[in-house]
Design a protein around this motif. Sequence first.
Motif, short mmCIF file in Angstrom:
data_model
loop_
_atom_site.label_atom_id
_atom_site.label_comp_id
_atom_site.label_asym_id
_atom_site.label_seq_id
_atom_site.Cartn_x
_atom_site.Cartn_y
_atom_site.Cartn_z
N THR A 1 -31.12 -3.24 16.35
CA THR A 1 -29.68 -3.46 16.20
C THR A 1 -29.25 -3.47 14.74
O THR A 1 -28.22 -2.91 14.39
N TYR A 2 -30.02 -4.11 13.88
CA TYR A 2 -29.72 -4.18 12.44
C TYR A 2 -31.00 -3.86 11.67
O TYR A 2 -31.65 -4.76 11.12
N LYS B 1 -34.88 -5.20 14.87
CA LYS B 1 -35.10 -3.97 14.12
C LYS B 1 -34.34 -2.79 14.71
O LYS B 1 -34.19 -1.77 14.04
N PHE C 1 -31.34 -10.53 14.05
CA PHE C 1 -31.36 -9.27 13.32
C PHE C 1 -32.55 -8.44 13.78
O PHE C 1 -33.54 -8.31 13.07
N TYR D 1 -31.80 -2.47 8.74
CA TYR D 1 -31.94 -2.76 7.32
C TYR D 1 -31.97 -4.25 7.04
O TYR D 1 -32.67 -4.71 6.14
N ASP D 2 -31.22 -5.01 7.83
CA ASP D 2 -31.30 -6.47 7.70
C ASP D 2 -32.68 -6.95 8.11
O ASP D 2 -33.27 -7.82 7.47
N HIS D 3 -33.19 -6.39 9.19
CA HIS D 3 -34.54 -6.74 9.65
C HIS D 3 -35.57 -6.39 8.57
O HIS D 3 -36.48 -7.19 8.29
#
Length: 185
Positions: A8-9, A6, A4, A11-13
Amino acid sequence: QKYFGKYTYPYDHGHICYKLSGLYYNYWKRTEDLQALRDSVSQLRECERIFTQAQFPGFWGHIEGSLGYLLHNLGHRTRSPDICRLAVAAYRNQQKIVTENRQPLYWARIQQKIAETYYLEGKISANREALEEALACYHDALYIFETAKRAQAAEEARTGIAKTAETQKKAGSPLKKTTVSYTHL
């Protein structure tokens, strides 16, 4: 954090950074390892870059409050007035979301935390201006607590005022008549 990223994803990060900050904080509470407290601050700073005030105002305010608390602890442990000033800035950022008009008691609690941080800075560096700021913030919080008839919180504010005045006396700075300028008037 491997999958995850920062970019590519984001908010997950950001959510993972937020959770890691809590884990580092819990580790610091158990072991008093100062590096864990620094890592907790670092993870929250990363989270702060992702969850911005414009997109997530409520969560951003929560992050700023947590950051202020962590930086206050770090400033206390390292006896650094610079870190104390960062904590004050984080609390002030939280007050951009938690305004006095919308949530006066919560705002006053934050104001009291700002006062405690200014007191810490003034005590560490014998900074008269910081002690005066602490007194002003304590008075602002005291006014809100007395208006809302919160006796225990008002007593805590009075205690803060007394210890700040005592520290000013010990520092040798003359205690001038404090003109209380309430920010809410």
